[in-house]
Design an enzyme around this catalytic site. Sequence first.
Site, short mmCIF file in Angstrom:
data_model
loop_
_atom_site.label_atom_id
_atom_site.label_comp_id
_atom_site.label_asym_id
_atom_site.label_seq_id
_atom_site.Cartn_x
_atom_site.Cartn_y
_atom_site.Cartn_z
N ASP A 456 0.98 -1.14 0.17
CA ASP A 456 0.07 0.02 -0.02
C ASP A 456 0.88 1.28 0.02
OD1 ASP A 456 -2.36 1.45 0.19
OD2 ASP A 456 -3.34 0.20 1.82
N ASP A 522 -10.78 1.79 -3.69
CA ASP A 522 -11.19 1.51 -2.28
C ASP A 522 -12.68 1.50 -2.39
OD1 ASP A 522 -8.82 1.24 -0.96
OD2 ASP A 522 -8.83 3.08 0.03
C1 DGJ Z 1 -6.11 1.66 1.63
C2 DGJ Z 1 -6.21 0.50 0.92
O1 DGJ Z 1 -6.61 0.69 -0.25
C3 DGJ Z 1 -7.23 -0.13 1.75
O2 DGJ Z 1 -7.89 -1.41 1.06
C4 DGJ Z 1 -6.76 -0.72 2.82
O3 DGJ Z 1 -5.65 -1.70 2.68
C5 DGJ Z 1 -6.38 0.35 3.73
N1 DGJ Z 1 -5.45 1.24 2.84
C6 DGJ Z 1 -5.48 -0.03 4.93
O4 DGJ Z 1 -4.96 1.28 5.51
#
Ligand code: DGJ
Length: 721
Positions: A456, A522
């Site tokens: 991430d 997301d």
């Molecule tokens: C952003 C990601 O896109 C989510 O899927 C998740 O992993 C969160 N960060 C976790 O902090």
Amino acid sequence: MQDSLIHLSSAGVSLLLDAGGDDLLAIVHWGASLGTLSPEEAATLAQAAVEPVVPNAVDVPIRLSLLPEGWRGWTGKPGIEGHRAGADWSPRFRTSRVTLDGAVVEPSLVESSAGTVVVEAEDADADLRLVLHVQLTDSGVLRAKAVLRNIGATDYELAALNIALPIPPGAREILDFAGRWGKERVPQRSTLMVGIHEREGRKGRTGADAATVLSVGVPGFGFGAGEVWGIHVGFSGNHRSYAERLFSGVQVVGGGELLLPGEIRLKTDEEYSSPWVYGVYGNGLDEQASRLHRMLRGRPEHPRRPRPVTLNVWEAVYFDHDRDRLFDLAESAAPMGIERFVLDDGWFRGRRDDTVGLGDWYVDDEVWPDGLGPLAEHVRALGMEFGLWFEPEMVNPDSDLAREHPEWILATGGRTPVLARNQLVLDLGREDAYDHVLERITAILRMTPVSYIKWDHNRDLVDAGHGCQGVPGVHAQTLGTYRMMQELKRRFPSLEIESCSSGGARVDLGVIEHTDRVWVSDCIDPLERQQMNRWTMQLLPPEMLGSHVASGVSHSTGRSHTLGFRAATALYGHFGVEWDLAAATEDESRELREWIEAHKSYRELLHTGDMVRVDTSDPTLNLYGSVAPDQEAALFVLASIGRSEVAPLGRFTLRGLDPDRRYRVRPVTPGGAPRGLIAPPWFGQDSNGVALTGRALMTAGLHTPAMYPESAILLDVSATS
Ligand code: DGJ
């Protein structure tokens, strides 16, 4: 150097290059195939492309090279911007050597299929050496990069190195992408006017708003037809892509890395390499995308084994890492047919929310007193792979790492950058910081059987200065990230990595050299994903797109959707689930199981076939799918994404089939019929469908069923002759 023309041609694309005299390489033609050319025809074509000298312009025809040069009278965006204490800012490179696939190019015409041309050139007065690499891949994608070396005694400061590709005057309509968190890759169209349409990415990451593929085509181009020429910069740091139309009518698409002031200062014998800049031509957006998909699928490192159906726990538990709850989740997942279980953010020291712990890559011994081993082993005993979340480039100020090494944080010196998601960025351009993070991740991977990292990156790089002076650090940071991914894969050869960045803010062909899939967004709301997945596939094939079934009420939009629509939308991608399965009813569990089975039965077709997105007559209908390379079978998803002013929408046609073969088209409804379905007669009794030739299906078509908005049905297409 003698005059030579090089004609590369593959997969329906021709690239005719003029490596004439000691001039820098120029493109005579890039687009649809020219067939076989004789040396005379090629020379005539090259001559035919020379513009007349018009009043009030330079007295020689302007020659546009791959790296546009000011000294030739080119007044558009230059290929190189830089200087040596104010001098040597308008170099004149003279070519000394041209090779094609390693062999020196002799005069006259050289014909080849796919191939790589390397041009070596120098400006002996400016003390600069240049190497241009131009490649036409087997799938017809053009890619180019430039490497600049300072051979002078003093520093050379480079501000830009842009590759530009000429496009014909009929290409006047631009398509590129906007986007923001939770709504990535939103298409936007505009007209190319005199001037520059330029997209700058200054976020230190690719960005949710990245242009992604910036295409210019003939007005009205669609998925199935209309010539388009697109550019993509394969880089995850700052970058620019642009389309430019000059006073003379000459047009280019171009791009490169966007360098910050003073970011690249080449000392004697140092060199800078631009990222690969991709040029993708297509007659229609599907042809353009399919050239990229085939190129990616042709790489030896492309993920080939069936993409494991994934359960990611983020939307199920967020930071609430309760051991029993996660064990239960794994136990519910396995019988559903899930093949990979991914533990998201929240497992490491102190990480109870997003304000603390980033950078402290030690398993939290309060939440996981016995480490992650027992969960990972349990997951594996249930027949699933185990994946784990990291955010290697980041640090919370409230972490042991930030307290111990404030000097490892990217900053412009003397002040702390503004926080974003309560975090700062670690300077991976520093060996000590780089080594520390690499060794911590390695240690975790050695003690836990992790076969997949969700990597991430949750903030933009602001004031990302390196070292005590705080000189710009984005370039080194981006390369440091790539290097770490590469090194981890070397240490753990079967490791897969997902590129995630606040959802889909790191989707580019630079990071894809080191990763196996991307997290598209997301936002898992299927109505939004109908758009985001569709357009992310302009760059990447479906098997590289994380595509999950989330809970009935979307966590990011609050909209409710049936399981059928959620699953049908996730189907064409790397399928997964991101939902607290403990909250699923028995019916929902059965339905989800059926969808997972359906995905698995079509997985190979979906992940190896050619993508088709049908240009429908009504914007409320999305019709797309995958046709097997041998045209034996196809699967289409017919999705209703809104309510039209007319109903039931008339007939739809398919595309990509063999016109001379007969196919049976059958509606398929894993988990049950979509809401509000009123079947047209061709569905037949028992949903046996109808058999017709590919030609009939692609010309006359079949009547659209009536369905509630935000529902979808699958169409199985199988050749019967
Ligand atoms: C952003 C990601 O896109 C989510 O899927 C998740 O992993 C969160 N960060 C976790 O902090």
